[in-house]
Write an enzyme that holds these catalytic residues in place. Structure first.
Site, short mmCIF file in Angstrom:
data_model
loop_
_atom_site.label_atom_id
_atom_site.label_comp_id
_atom_site.label_asym_id
_atom_site.label_seq_id
_atom_site.Cartn_x
_atom_site.Cartn_y
_atom_site.Cartn_z
N ASP A 27 0.79 -1.25 0.00
CA ASP A 27 0.00 0.00 0.00
C ASP A 27 0.82 1.30 0.00
OD1 ASP A 27 -1.91 -1.94 0.22
OD2 ASP A 27 -2.71 -1.30 2.15
N LYS A 72 -6.64 -4.75 -3.16
CA LYS A 72 -7.25 -5.48 -2.03
C LYS A 72 -8.27 -4.59 -1.32
CE LYS A 72 -3.50 -4.40 1.26
NZ LYS A 72 -4.27 -3.59 2.20
N CYS A 124 -2.12 -2.60 7.76
CA CYS A 124 -2.11 -3.51 6.62
C CYS A 124 -0.88 -4.41 6.57
CB CYS A 124 -2.26 -2.72 5.33
SG CYS A 124 -3.92 -2.02 5.18
C1 C5J Z 1 -3.08 0.57 5.57
C2 C5J Z 1 -4.81 1.79 6.69
N1 C5J Z 1 -2.56 0.37 4.36
N2 C5J Z 1 -4.01 2.15 7.70
N3 C5J Z 1 -4.33 1.10 5.63
O1 C5J Z 1 -2.45 0.30 6.58
O2 C5J Z 1 -5.99 2.10 6.70
#
Ligand code: C5J
Length: 221
Positions: free
Chosen positions: A24, A129, A162
């Site tokens: 991400d 995702k 994540c």
């Molecule tokens: C991730 C989030 N990528 N913190 N998303 O950690 O909402």
């Protein structure tokens, strides 16, 4: 490939069985005006890991090992976004709302894409995702099985959300997991430290942790 001086103890990555998963590293989490910023977070903390993450990605590319990128995002009609996720928190812009980089966390919008400095090369796998974990509702498990992967190195954001969720999913599926400590970050430095402690505690109950230099040295050996 050499032995990595990891925490809580050394780990050896097996060539041809190892892949990098970069979680991400999207504009929506890292740049002003995105999802992370709408939740009131300081995105400059996350921007700081871009150079180390780029060195890790380069190390995997040099070694000829797979680099897999993930993006947390949703279908434009939000059919894959449960109301419990959509209505959570008190952001200034919710998922799907129009923002300065397009609709927040929507597939195909500029904000949902990966930051330019870490952009996937043609042929690298990119997994979209809808959840925090990269195995949930994605083809990641099948892709890793087809490639014969048994060990995963993790980078990306955020450490305790994540990244940790995906490491736990991978650990339960039998993968050996190693977190690159300076190629992951949280909006909350205490949470990053706690996540790394949780992952490596009890004899690597979720996995190992090492720096980018330690990992790249082993890849280059
Ligand atoms: C991730 C989030 N990528 N913190 N998303 O950690 O909402």
């Amino acid at each position: 490939m050499g032995i990595i001086k990891a925490r809580p103890f050394d780990v050896t990555l097996v060539p041809d069985k190892t892949a990098l998963v970069v979680i991400d590293m999207q504009r929506d989490f890292i740049e002003p005006g995105g999802f992370g910023a709408t939740l009131g977070n300081d995105v400059t903390l996350l921007q700081a890991i871009i150079p180390a993450t780029a060195r890790l990605i380069d190390g995997f590319r040099r070694a000829g090992l797979p680099v897999i990128h993930t993006r947390e995002c949703h279908a434009p009609d939000l059919s894959d976004c449960p109301p419990a996720k959509l209505t959570r928190g008190k952001p200034s812009l919710r998922i799907g709302d129009p923002g300065p980089m397009g609709r927040i966390l929507i597939a195909g919008e500029a904000g949902a894409d990966i930051v330019a400095a870490l952009y996937p090369l043609p042929g690298e796998t990119v997994i979209d995702k809808p959840g925090k974990g990269a195995f949930y509702a994605t083809p990641l498990g099948d892709i890793l099985k087809a490639k014969g992967i048994a060990q995963l190195v993790f980078a990306g954001v955020t450490t305790e959300v994540c990244v940790q969720t995906t490491m736990r999913e991978a650990n339960d599926r039998g993968y050996e997991c190693l977190l690159a400590t300076d190629a992951t970050e949280s909006y909350f430095p205490d949470f990053k430290k706690a996540a790394i402690d949780m992952i490596t505690a009890q004899g690597a109950i979720v996995g190992w942790a090492a720096t980018v230099d330690e990992i790249v040295e082993a890849l280059d050996a």
